[in-house]
Design an enzyme around this catalytic site. Sequence first.
Site, PDB file in Angstrom:
ATOM      1  N   HIS A  24      72.183  47.950  24.713  1.00 24.37           N
ATOM      2  CA  HIS A  24      73.401  47.333  24.181  1.00 24.37           C
ATOM      3  C   HIS A  24      73.604  45.990  24.849  1.00 24.37           C
ATOM      4  O   HIS A  24      73.318  45.826  26.033  1.00 24.37           O
ATOM      5  CB  HIS A  24      74.614  48.244  24.432  1.00 24.37           C
ATOM      6  CG  HIS A  24      75.822  47.875  23.635  1.00 24.37           C
ATOM      7  ND1 HIS A  24      76.700  46.889  24.042  1.00 24.37           N
ATOM      8  CD2 HIS A  24      76.306  48.360  22.465  1.00 24.37           C
ATOM      9  CE1 HIS A  24      77.676  46.786  23.140  1.00 24.37           C
ATOM     10  NE2 HIS A  24      77.466  47.656  22.181  1.00 24.37           N
ATOM     11  N   ASP A  28      75.502  53.540  18.261  1.00 25.02           N
ATOM     12  CA  ASP A  28      75.046  53.296  16.891  1.00 25.02           C
ATOM     13  C   ASP A  28      73.922  54.253  16.503  1.00 25.02           C
ATOM     14  O   ASP A  28      73.813  54.654  15.344  1.00 25.02           O
ATOM     15  CB  ASP A  28      74.572  51.850  16.745  1.00 25.02           C
ATOM     16  CG  ASP A  28      75.688  50.856  17.007  1.00 25.02           C
ATOM     17  OD1 ASP A  28      76.742  50.973  16.371  1.00 25.02           O
ATOM     18  OD2 ASP A  28      75.509  49.979  17.871  1.00 25.02           O
TER      19      ASP A  28
END
Length: 442
Positions: free
Chosen positions: A318, A376
């Site tokens: 991330h 995600d």
Amino acid sequence: MANAKTAPGTTPEKSFTLTSNMTGESWDLPVLDSTAGPSVIDVRKLYDETDYFTYDPSFTSTGSCKSGLTFIDGDKGILMHRGYDIKELASKSSFLEVCYLLLNGELPKSAEMETFRKTITHHTMVHEQVHNFFRGFRRDAHPMAIMCGVVGALSAFYHDSLDIWDPRQREISAHRLIAKMPTLAAMAYKYSVGQPFVYPRNDLSYSENFLHMCFAVPAEDYKVNPICARAMDRIFILHADHEQNASTSTVRLAGSSQANPFACIAAGIACLWGPAHGGANQAVLEMLREIGTKDNIPDFIKRVKDKSDNTRLMGFGHRVYKNHDPRATVLRESCNEVLDALGVRNDPMLALAMELERIALEDEYFVSRKLFPNVDFYSGIILKAMGFPTSMFTVLFAVARTVGWISQWKEMIEEPQLRIGRPRQLYTGPAMRPYVPVDKRG
């Protein structure tokens, strides 16, 4: 520089001395303390005093506002809403309770929660004429294109909550947006698959109601799976707010012009639509389709490790979190619960995702680089298992993020020193030059 801490955002005792190596002049810039994270150097008077702007492309080192909503420490894997750890909220709270927290600053008492729940529940219907907007779109229109248009159009229907200087009207518009966004999202989905719209039901929870509007049909009863409803609620909680990201900054910038809240949220939806922002979980599914089968995973992993190859491992690592994504830890549990409850572990794509997760968590290349599965990755798998097409993934993100957007907008409007946003630039075009008539331009 003094070490004394000052109250967050107040006139400081600390300062940062800036000295020019061209003229030898010095300027003392105030330092404002935060309750957590880096303090900031106040450069608001820098141009007046020095005739210089600061240069910070993408604003990654610039604090654009004061906010008491959300705090992120990417190195330590911390995400807090109003001081509460996201993992605790996701495991113990509900999405509507988190909505109340973001809007009002504190967790609600029992009576406050019941009143808030009833308020949101009774705002879930949309004006019947809104249905006509959907029929103006092609059936194959992307749901996010529909959401951009329809959410902005709400300002044409709810004139009684457009006065941004009236606290009560701000509250009503916030409640309407939180309540109506799932209804509009479900309508966008139903329109894309050619099914009739399903009206909201007041006897269902926020997440149950959304799933019912998406998957029920008039011809038969539809019972929402409680495990799916809980997973959906967690997805909403984990995406509710994420500090000053691109779409939130867009909402704030639009709001600084005193635009109405429906227009501001529509602007946020448009920004979220960008694949670099809201499309990450959709990219996970597209990556899995590209891999195809488990047998192709070794070759795919080899390409990811090859620096000369542009292949990327989507859903791992991330930009903000340099260690574990704290949201992923919670959602991994829900992911396994949903796959078991729906009996879809043998689905080829979902089985492929689980194998990719296993390999990445054990491979030293990814572990050493802290490329762990992020929120995600798991949300994409859950939504696929529930039956949502990838085109709806970003729409669901928008449903969840609406409360963060409207809370940030509300906080900004209530800021006494509110001014319209006006970023500056480093001009690199031609200097002033004379106009030459067309017949004399050689």
